[in-house]
Write an enzyme that holds these catalytic residues in place. Structure first.
Site, PDB file in Angstrom:
ATOM      1  N   ASP A  16       0.818  -1.211   0.000  1.00 40.24           N
ATOM      2  CA  ASP A  16       0.000   0.000   0.000  1.00 40.24           C
ATOM      3  C   ASP A  16       0.854   1.264   0.000  1.00 40.24           C
ATOM      4  O   ASP A  16       0.652   2.170  -0.814  1.00 40.24           O
ATOM      5  CB  ASP A  16      -0.942   0.012   1.209  1.00 40.24           C
ATOM      6  N   ARG A  98      -0.172   6.392  17.140  1.00 42.66           N
ATOM      7  CA  ARG A  98      -0.361   7.373  16.068  1.00 42.66           C
ATOM      8  C   ARG A  98       0.185   8.758  16.392  1.00 42.66           C
ATOM      9  O   ARG A  98       0.786   9.398  15.519  1.00 42.66           O
ATOM     10  CB  ARG A  98      -1.839   7.442  15.671  1.00 42.66           C
ATOM     11  N   ASP A 127      -7.612   5.871  12.028  1.00 38.66           N
ATOM     12  CA  ASP A 127      -6.219   6.321  11.964  1.00 38.66           C
ATOM     13  C   ASP A 127      -6.046   7.612  11.180  1.00 38.66           C
ATOM     14  O   ASP A 127      -5.192   8.437  11.509  1.00 38.66           O
ATOM     15  CB  ASP A 127      -5.326   5.219  11.379  1.00 38.66           C
ATOM     16  N   SER A 181      -6.282  -7.743   7.876  1.00 44.16           N
ATOM     17  CA  SER A 181      -5.192  -6.769   7.949  1.00 44.16           C
ATOM     18  C   SER A 181      -4.702  -6.673   9.383  1.00 44.16           C
ATOM     19  O   SER A 181      -5.465  -6.892  10.334  1.00 44.16           O
ATOM     20  CB  SER A 181      -5.667  -5.391   7.476  1.00 44.16           C
TER      21      SER A 181
END
Length: 404
Positions: A16, A98, A127, A181
């Site tokens: 990605d 994050r 996110d 994922s």
């Protein structure tokens, strides 16, 4: 966005973000700086550097930073002081990583004179919010590029086709449909999507990567101790350890005993419910131990107030407001409460459970003399309880008399 000349990309080296790297070059005609954070995800990061170089990134514009100690010291431990759990269960392993990634993205953007930052979060998830709220809090003028909200690559097939058309290497294991994922760091691993989307279906055992099945864990319990100083863990089994090393040690114990698995349906900040599987082996052990040392060192009023503040604090982290003033205000109160939270907790680890079996502290408020069922030598006058009860019952008696 037309004036963007240089972008700092949060880059993992996976399919990605490799497509995003090339897409930024093609779409914006800009120079790309890659940033890969080592947060203890357990993956070899050298391939990320090699892949970035293969795609034309200048060596001085490839950042691979070991942030494990900063992650645990400045983000995980402060959060753990609050006993934070989102919706009562989730230990916020993805959420707490994050703001650190965003912080470093902004720092690198300043160091390299970049005009923007970019991330690979999708438009359906939390996110994207966490990355961008943190970035804007640290640099209100920064531009943020979120390709998943801009491009027309709406499927994995389209993504792979675009990659092949633009000479982006596609690993063989990425050509099939991914069953789920994952996101990992030193605190946890999260898994979502595909085989996990039906909340009625049990999580397949192959999804778990950080813990053995509790049914297959050792048949004998293992005992460990964790030492705390001012609310933070400082030693395991009497051996002093740095924050990241301590969490790594606890992860090893948690893995061996199958501790820290969580199957959760949660409410995302963007509005939908999602089902995820979380493994937080060391963090689960640590959270249980921290709560235990607080139980003998925190006054009742402070402890109960912390419990009232915790859901709001956890929600702020989950929603991406780590750098917001309200989180910092709560943190100041929480940190103040930890001044005397020092001592040792003994735990029994056995087949998926971390159980507290002992706690002691030089700052303990526990008084055996006051609670004993034997003669307390005058430490507590039981007749005092009569007046205490009458005063607290007064309003209840008045209500009962009125409503009789």
């Amino acid at each position: 966005m037309a004036d963007i000349k240089r972008v700092v990309l949060a880059y993992s080296g996976g399919l990605d973000t490799s497509v995003i790297l090339k897409w930024l070059q093609v779409t914006y005609g800009c120079e790309v700086v890659t940033f890969t954070a080592d947060l203890g995800q357990g993956e070899e990061l050298a391939p990320a550097r090699a892949k970035a170089e293969l795609m034309g990134i200048r060596p001085e514009h490839i950042y691979i930073d070991d942030l494990r100690e900063e992650f645990v010291r400045d983000f995980v431990f402060p959060m753990m002081r609050a006993n934070a759990r989102y919706e009562g269960d989730y230990l916020l392993g993805t959420s707490i990583a994050r703001p650190l990634i965003s912080k470093r993205l902004i720092e690198i953007a300043r160091e390299t004179g970049a005009d923007a930052i970019a991330h690979g979060a999708t438009g359906k998830g939390n996110d994207q919010v966490r990355f961008e709220l943190s970035a804007y809090a640290l640099d209100p003028g920064i531009k943020v590029i979120a390709p998943w909200r801009e491009w027309d690559l709406t499927s994995r097939t389209a993504l792979i086709a675009w990659a092949e058309a633009h000479q982006v290497p596609v690993p063989k294991d990425k050509r099939g449909e991914s069953p789920f994922s994952t996101d990992a760091n030193l605190l946890h691993t999260s898994s979502e999507g595909k085989v996990l989307e039906d909340p009625w279906a049990e999580v397949p055992d192959y999804v778990f990567s950080r813990t053995v099945n509790p049914e297959d864990a050792p048949d004998a319990p293992e005992y460990i101790t964790i030492d705390f100083a001012r609310g933070d863990g400082v030693a395991v089994n009497g051996e002093a350890q740095s924050p990241a090393t301590l969490l790594t040690t606890l992860n090893d114990y948690g893995r061996r005993h199958g501790i820290g698995r969580l199957d959760l349906v949660e409410n995302r900040f963007v509005g939908m419910k999602s089902r995820g599987m979380y493994e937080t082996p060391g963090g689960t052990i640590y959270a249980v131990a921290h709560r235990a040392i607080e139980s003998i060192t925190l006054d009742r009023g402070a402890a109960h107030l912390k419990d009232e503040l915790m859901p709001k604090y956890a929600e702020l982290i989950y929603n991406g407001f780590w750098f917001a003033p309200e989180r910092e205000m709560l943190q100041a109160a929480i940190d103040h409460s930890q001044a005397k939270v020092s001592g040792t907790v003994r735990l029994k680890l056995y087949k998926g459970q971390a159980s507290v079996v002992g706690r002691q502290s030089p700052a303990s408020l526990y008084s055996e003399r006051h609670v004993t069922f034997e003669d307390d030598a005058g430490a507590y006058d039981q007749t005092d309880a009569a007046g205490f009860i009458k005063l607290n019952a007064l309003r209840l008696r008045l209500l009962a008399q009125r409503d009789r």
